[in-house]
Design a protein around this motif. Structure first.
Motif, PDB file in Angstrom:
ATOM      1  N   UNK A 103     -42.754  22.671 -68.517  1.00  0.00           N
ATOM      2  CA  UNK A 103     -43.184  22.221 -69.484  1.00  0.00           C
ATOM      3  C   UNK A 103     -42.929  20.438 -70.428  1.00  0.00           C
ATOM      4  N   UNK A 104     -41.434  20.310 -70.963  1.00  0.00           N
ATOM      5  CA  UNK A 104     -41.923  19.751 -71.005  1.00  0.00           C
ATOM      6  C   UNK A 104     -41.660  17.940 -70.737  1.00  0.00           C
ATOM      7  N   UNK A 105     -41.526  18.569 -69.465  1.00  0.00           N
ATOM      8  CA  UNK A 105     -41.743  16.559 -68.361  1.00  0.00           C
ATOM      9  C   UNK A 105     -43.221  16.255 -68.844  1.00  0.00           C
ATOM     10  N   UNK A 106     -43.936  17.170 -69.723  1.00  0.00           N
ATOM     11  CA  UNK A 106     -45.444  16.543 -69.570  1.00  0.00           C
ATOM     12  C   UNK A 106     -45.796  16.296 -71.149  1.00  0.00           C
ATOM     13  N   UNK A 107     -45.571  17.315 -71.576  1.00  0.00           N
ATOM     14  CA  UNK A 107     -45.844  16.900 -73.287  1.00  0.00           C
ATOM     15  C   UNK A 107     -44.216  16.298 -74.224  1.00  0.00           C
ATOM     16  N   UNK A 108     -43.727  15.815 -73.450  1.00  0.00           N
ATOM     17  CA  UNK A 108     -42.211  15.347 -74.106  1.00  0.00           C
ATOM     18  C   UNK A 108     -41.497  13.674 -73.491  1.00  0.00           C
ATOM     19  N   UNK A 109     -40.860  13.280 -74.308  1.00  0.00           N
ATOM     20  CA  UNK A 109     -40.064  12.357 -73.778  1.00  0.00           C
ATOM     21  C   UNK A 109     -38.770  12.092 -74.053  1.00  0.00           C
ATOM     22  N   UNK A 110     -38.549  11.009 -73.401  1.00  0.00           N
ATOM     23  CA  UNK A 110     -36.595  10.996 -73.856  1.00  0.00           C
ATOM     24  C   UNK A 110     -36.652   9.785 -75.208  1.00  0.00           C
ATOM     25  N   UNK A 111     -35.438   9.163 -76.575  1.00  0.00           N
ATOM     26  CA  UNK A 111     -35.261   8.794 -76.930  1.00  0.00           C
ATOM     27  C   UNK A 111     -35.277   7.131 -75.796  1.00  0.00           C
ATOM     28  N   UNK A 112     -34.272   7.458 -74.771  1.00  0.00           N
ATOM     29  CA  UNK A 112     -34.266   6.563 -74.380  1.00  0.00           C
ATOM     30  C   UNK A 112     -34.587   6.947 -72.915  1.00  0.00           C
ATOM     31  N   UNK A 113     -34.034   5.249 -71.905  1.00  0.00           N
ATOM     32  CA  UNK A 113     -34.668   6.007 -71.143  1.00  0.00           C
ATOM     33  C   UNK A 113     -33.439   5.100 -69.553  1.00  0.00           C
ATOM     34  N   UNK A 114     -33.881   5.650 -68.531  1.00  0.00           N
ATOM     35  CA  UNK A 114     -32.640   4.679 -67.780  1.00  0.00           C
ATOM     36  C   UNK A 114     -33.824   4.424 -66.483  1.00  0.00           C
ATOM     37  N   UNK A 115     -34.085   2.493 -66.565  1.00  0.00           N
ATOM     38  CA  UNK A 115     -34.042   2.123 -65.367  1.00  0.00           C
ATOM     39  C   UNK A 115     -34.020   3.339 -63.832  1.00  0.00           C
ATOM     40  N   UNK A 116     -34.550   3.476 -62.490  1.00  0.00           N
ATOM     41  CA  UNK A 116     -34.151   4.711 -61.746  1.00  0.00           C
ATOM     42  C   UNK A 116     -33.582   3.768 -60.764  1.00  0.00           C
TER      43      UNK A 116
END
Lengths: 585, 299, 315
Positions: A103-116
């Motif tokens: 669910x949250x992978x589609x409708x939400x996001x994180x405050x920060x991200x990491x370069x894969x």
């Protein structure tokens, strides 16, 4: 070991070596944290130098640092993924695993991200971050265009500072102090003294003790945010009514049955998402999901182990994606039952790294690692590790002889009198496979040593025996490491939650604590000291290797490879979190 | 063809010849049943003598992984190079031990429980009957799963749990039969002249219901074996690497079905044949022993 | 009749109470508490686990928790999930339909198929047809449903890139696809049961066929078909009816496996999931509902039995 069949990205080792990172760090003024000082991950170049980079402002450049390999992304289509479990715990922060990510992978996001590709910090809903004092004070500037879905109770309002404060406090367990025992990663968020909304789009965070890795924690894939209205009673159990801030909005979500999402027109991270809709099909059974994938009913599937990978390679209409990841296969030895370091070393020497890991995961699908996960920047690289005793295939015979001597010295000639039970969390799959082969190997080398396997299928029983009561001789595990080398080192900290071996060394503790207030060159050198110390003294951990991520997709699915790497969400969660980046041809 | 048509040997004929004639008559009349029974006996002996029958060790890793059936490996090898046929033989030990052990426990248990509580009567019996209804109302697999998790998945535990659950269910059937016999005139008269309960039980009741209890048990043999296989299939039964048919099918068999289908097919065939044989033999026993069917020259 | 029904129903109340107690006690005996399940794989400390246990009310005595659950039954919620606090009734409502569909279809298939095969087998006793039928019946009893499921589902998918519909679709959304989806699970579940029904039908029919009044009917010169349908079936089916009643409980066990293998979002999969998660109230609620269903169905069977068998009606 560098030749990965089917891989569409070249060898990653050059990019990840500590030297190149240091080089980049020196120019920008110091280390991992300093790289992020400039607050931008849009380096199209991959040599780590980021001088002169502009602060990213939500232009959606946080993603790949390699060019998309197969042409211009097309818009449209329906992406179908599989899921085997329901969301029993609707609060993402109370989920230890990624169970809420469908669910949250589609409708939400994180405050920060990491370069894969390299695990460095990248902007997300926080567009810029400034490190005022390493580990102690930060200022966050938010994405100006990000806003919540136009449904109650957010009604289309902009994403603001109060949202950030809510999420950090919640993740730390501070928002619900009487009900925070199951907030899964609150131990990563210690030391918060003050969170202040400087204005609608700026937050200042002050800590009472250094905790520099916290930013990486905020970027970890299992930290999707929730609207601050959660504190006013927003009901998270009604999945279809949770406002979205991510690439999609919910069309319907019938847990265990089916779920459908459609593109969020107000998504701030343009030009994503590419697909019009994405669908989740629930399969109770991995075998059914596998069948559905081969029959063309779903688009992304995660193969599990060498044989599964082989099947994908032999099938038609599918492609395989491989990338390194920070999952680590480990065997913990319970020091409370086996305090003698000679036994730890002997086991390490007896373990056939090359043979066993190649058999279980496949040659080219794993890398050697030292005590600290080699996929993380700052850790010893696989090449370094391969020169060390016990890991070096050239010295295998000498190592085995050494092991036998150690056992003799410890009072167990030829292993006689020593008895182990190796616990696993599953009776099938790579973890069990590894255990069987380890057992077979030991039987050949030290036949007098008693070595039994104990697969514990039930998660709760395993959790109680291993995690809570530490009732085991040895346990083998696939550890999903935290995204920062300092978080990974917690495996060795006295009382550390992942320190299943109950290892304790005050010197190591001191060094780990120090890294929480350091950055750049200083931090890397402390980490190097920790690793040297651990290797010399010996650890009750057999670090079998880091496991590459493998994902299988139908041929017409693109964009996933670029999202894979040591900083990514990992194969278990990738299909859930990266739907916004995928496009179909 | 009826029994009347076959010549009976005079009662004075030698004992051996009478038995042999009886046996050959049985074979003629119930070929499938006899074959099934023979199969079970042979399977049992093979399972017991497993280490002697195969040169391979069921746990030791071998050099040739995932090879198909061949002269050296009649049922192929698994992902560790272990001989599948060997593992089936050793797995037979588990399945047959569980099936027969639980069936035996079930028979004895059902009879015992039926007798104890019918004779106890009163509140004791009332509560026990409610308890039995509860056990019957609960889905057996779920109950099995839960109990095995509590008590541990050893072969002995599984035999005990399956046996006792089956006995509790069976005690219901035994109860009606026991009550029926108890109500018979000759039993009533025995009691009235002062025979003790135990004596009545042993002399009159047991002989009359024993056939029923054996029949009930043999009819359950097949499903008991499948229960164990289902449990292993769900990952809750006998733990690998100990071979068990259900475990072989549910875990590695399904995992490798595309690369090595014999890993699933071989134990499936073994299980199938055993259950079919158990059912057929059970049918034959029931046809022969069920008093309601006897004496009509009929089965 | 009505009094008999009422009496039987009232008798089942103590059974239900015992059922609830057994379930409440049993699930809590499984090693690993709810707190352990919730905190598996997380960084929680032992204190956290203990605190969570207390918060969930799991440190109270079993008697206390039993009474609390009885209260939950009384208030209609059937308990509240330890994970998200929703009433268990909601969970059950959400998942009962696929299970009901599967159960009814399988029961219908097994009854019709079983009775037909059993009757034919008995009437044509010892003929080739009988042996063939008995062999097929016993073969299907010997093949566990998970084997069928794997072979039918996996092999075509890999070799031909096709498989039967693997996903449940609501009847209301796509009735055709829904029914096609149910073909394999219903066959997996129903053929095993059909075999049991066939066996009992055969035995029972054989018994009846040799009874006197049947001989009389034959002697009267009535055709075989008339004899069977008008005289035999009514009596031979009585034990079958009882069997079907008993089978319902066995059916539920089969449902659990079939739902798991075919990914049917019903009560069976929910039950297994919640046992794994140690969500005690949900487990208790589902077991209570299924237990009640079994008891009610058996009650109906007993009533039908009494209705059909005039000798018992006099009670």
């Amino acid at each position: 070991m560098n030749n990965r069949p089917g891989s569409r990205v070249g060898s990653w080792q050059g990019r990840l070596s500590r030297r190149s990172l240091l080089r980049g760090a020196a120019t920008a003024g110091g280390g991992l944290a300093a790289l992020s000082l400039v607050g931008c991950g849009d380096s199209e170049s991959d040599d780590g130098s980021s001088s002169g980079s502009n602060a990213a402002t939500g232009a959606g450049t946080a993603s790949s640092s390699t060019a998309v390999a197969s042409g211009e992304p097309q818009r449209g289509g329906n992406l179908r993924i599989a899921r085997d479990s329901s969301i029993t715990q609707p609060d993402p922060y109370r989920n230890a695993s990624g169970a809420a990510l469908p669910l949250y992978g589609a409708i939400s996001d994180r405050l920060l991200d990491l370069n894969p590709q390299d695990g460095t910090l990248a902007p997300s809903l926080i567009a810029e971050w400034e490190e005022v004092e390493t580990g102690l004070e930060y200022v966050f500037k938010l994405q100006p265009d990000a806003k919540w879905q136009d449904i109650a109770p957010t009604n289309g309002r902009p994403f603001d500072a109060e949202d950030v404060i809510h999420n950090i406090e919640y993740a730390a367990g501070l928002a619900t102090p009487d009900d925070n025992s199951n907030i899964a990663r609150k131990s990563w968020y210690f030391g918060i003294a003050n969170l202040e909304a400087v204005d609608d789009k700026t937050v200042r965070m002050r800590l009472s003790e250094p905790n520099a890795p916290m930013l990486s924690a905020m970027a970890e894939q299992r930290q999707p945010i929730t609207p601050r209205e959660v504190m006013d009673g927003l009901d998270l159990t009604d999945f279809e009514k949770i406002p979205s801030i991510g690439p999609f909005v919910v069309s319907h979500y019938r847990d265990g049955e089916s779920a459908m999402f459609e593109r969020n027109p107000a998504y701030w991270r343009t030009p994503y998402p590419y697909v019009d809709t994405t669908e989740i099909k629930f399969f109770g059974d991995d075998q059914s999901a596998r069948a559905a994938f081969f029959a063309g009913d779903i688009d992304i599937y995660r193969p599990n182990g060498a044989s599964s990978v082989k099947e994908v390679q032999q099938a038609s209409g599918t492609q395989l994606h491989i990338a390194p990841f920070r999952a680590q296969q480990v065997i913990f030895i319970n020091t409370k039952r086996f305090p003698d370091a000679r036994i730890w070393k002997a086991m390490h020497y007896l373990f056939d790294y090359q043979g066993t890991m190649d058999a279980v995961f496949g040659d080219g699908y794993w890398e050697l690692t030292g005590p600290v996960n080699s996929a993380l920047p700052g850790a010893l690289t696989p090449t370094d590790v391969s020169q060390l005793a016990g890991y070096n295939s050239a010295t295998r015979d000498a190592d085995i002889a050494e092991a036998k001597q150690l056992l003799d010295a410890a009072g167990y000639p030829g292993g006689d009198g020593l008895s182990f039970e190796l616990t696993q969390s599953s009776a099938s799959g790579p973890a069990f496979d590894l255990a069987v082969r380890f057992q077979a190997g030991l039987k050949q080398l030290v036949p007098d040593l008693r070595f039994e396997l104990r697969p514990e299928e039930d998660a709760a029983t395993f959790s109680q025996k291993v995690t809570r009561d530490r009732e085991f001789d040895m346990v083998n595990y696939l550890l999903y490491e935290g995204p920062d080398v300092r978080i990974a080192a917690l495996n060795y900290k006295t009382g550390g939650s992942r320190n299943y071996a109950s290892y304790s060394d005050p010197k190591v503790d001191e060094l780990i604590d120090r890294t929480y207030g350091e950055s750049g060159e200083a931090m890397f050198s402390t980490v190097a000291e920790i690793q040297t110390h651990l290797i010399e003294d010996g650890v009750p951990v057999i670090a079998c290797g880091t496991i590459n991520d493998t994902m299988a997709t139908r041929e017409n699915v693109h964009g996933l490879q670029e999202r894979m790497g040591p900083g990514s969400s990992g194969a278990a969660n990738l299909a859930q979190t990266e739907r916004g980046y995928v496009w179909l041809s | 063809m009826t029994t009347d048509q076959v010549q009976r040997l005079p009662a004075t004929a030698p004992w051996g010849r009478r038995r042999l004639r009886g046996l050959s008559r049985l074979v003629r009349e119930e070929p499938i049943g006899v074959v099934s029974l023979a199969f079970l006996v042979v399977a049992g002996m093979a399972a017991a003598a497993a280490p002697l029958l195969t040169p391979y060790d069921p746990y030791e890793l071998g050099p040739d992984a995932l090879t198909g059936p061949s002269l050296s490996h009649w049922a192929g090898t698994d992902q560790y190079g272990r001989d599948v046929l060997t593992r089936i033989l050793f797995g037979a030990r588990v399945s047959l031990a569980v099936g027969l052990g639980a069936a035996f426990l079930s028979t004895a248990g059902a009879l015992f429980l039926g007798l104890v509580f019918t004779y106890a009567g009163g509140w004791f019996d009332y509560l026990y009957q409610r308890f039995v209804e509860t056990v019957i109302a609960l889905p057996s697999l779920v109950l099995l799963m839960v109990l095995v998790q509590i008590l541990g998945p050893s072969v002995l535990m599984i035999i005990v749990i399956l046996g006792i659950l089956s006995a509790i269910r069976g005690s219901r059937i035994m109860r009606s039969a026991i009550l029926a016999v108890k109500a018979e005139d000759y039993v009533q008269s025995a009691t009235s002249v002062g025979a003790t309960s135990i004596r009545v039980m042993v002399k009159h009741i047991v002989p009359n219901v024993i056939a029923l209890s054996i029949v009930t048990a043999t009819l359950q043999l097949g499903s008991l074996i499948i229960s164990e296989a289902s449990l292993s299939f769900l990952g809750l039964g006998i733990r690998p690497p100990t071979p068990s048919w259900g475990g072989m099918m549910g875990g590695d068999g399904r995992q490798y079905i595309i690369q090595a289908p014999w890993m699933l097919i071989a134990p499936a065939v073994a299980l199938c044949l055993t259950v079919i044989a158990a059912n057929m033999a059970g049918d034959m026993l029931r046809d022969r022993l069920d008093p309601r069917l006897r004496g009509r020259g009929a089965r | 009749m009505a009094r008999y029904a009422l009496k039987t129903f009232v008798t089942s109340i103590p059974t239900l109470l015992i059922l609830v107690f057994i379930v409440v006690a049993l699930v809590r005996l499984i090693p690993g508490s709810t707190a352990d399940a919730m905190l598996a794989d997380s960084d929680a400390s032992a204190e956290d686990t203990e605190r969570l246990r207390e918060q969930l009310g799991l440190d109270r005595s079993i008697a206390h928790q039993y009474v609390a659950y009885l209260q939950n039954i009384a208030d209609g919620s059937l308990g509240y999930s330890l994970y998200d606090g929703r009433p268990v009734r909601e969970f059950i409502q959400g998942r009962i339909f696929p299970t009901a569909q599967l159960t009814v279809l399988a029961l219908t298939l097994s009854s019709v198929l079983g009775i037909a095969i059993g009757t034919v087998s008995a009437v044509k006793r010892n003929s080739i047809l009988d042996y063939v039928l008995r062999l097929s019946v016993n073969t299907s009893l010997g093949i566990p449903n998970f084997v069928v499921a794997t072979v039918v589902v996996l092999l075509p998918a890999y070799y031909w890139g096709w498989s039967p519909p693997l996903n449940y679709v609501r009847f209301s959304e796509d009735p055709v696809r829904n029914l096609i989806f149910f073909i394999t699970p219903v066959l997996s579940l129903g053929t095993g049961m059909a075999a049991s029904v066939a066996r009992v039908t055969r035995t029972s029919t054989l018994e009846v066929l040799h009874l006197d009044y049947v001989r009389t009917a034959r002697a009267k010169g009535l055709g075989e078909k008339t004899v069977v349908f008008r005289h035999v079936l009514r009596n031979s089916l009585l034990p079958v009816l009882t069997l079907i009643g008993l089978q319902v409980a066995a059916l539920i066990s089969g449902v659990v496996i079939v739902e798991a293998v075919f990914s049917i979002p019903g009560l069976g999969t929910l039950l297994i999931e919640r046992i794994r998660n140690r969500d005690y109230p949900v487990v208790q609620g589902i077991t209570l509902i299924t237990g009640m269903a079994v008891i009610v169905i058996n009650l109906v069977v007993e009533l039908l039995y009494g209705f059909l068998n005039p000798r018992l009606r006099a009670r």
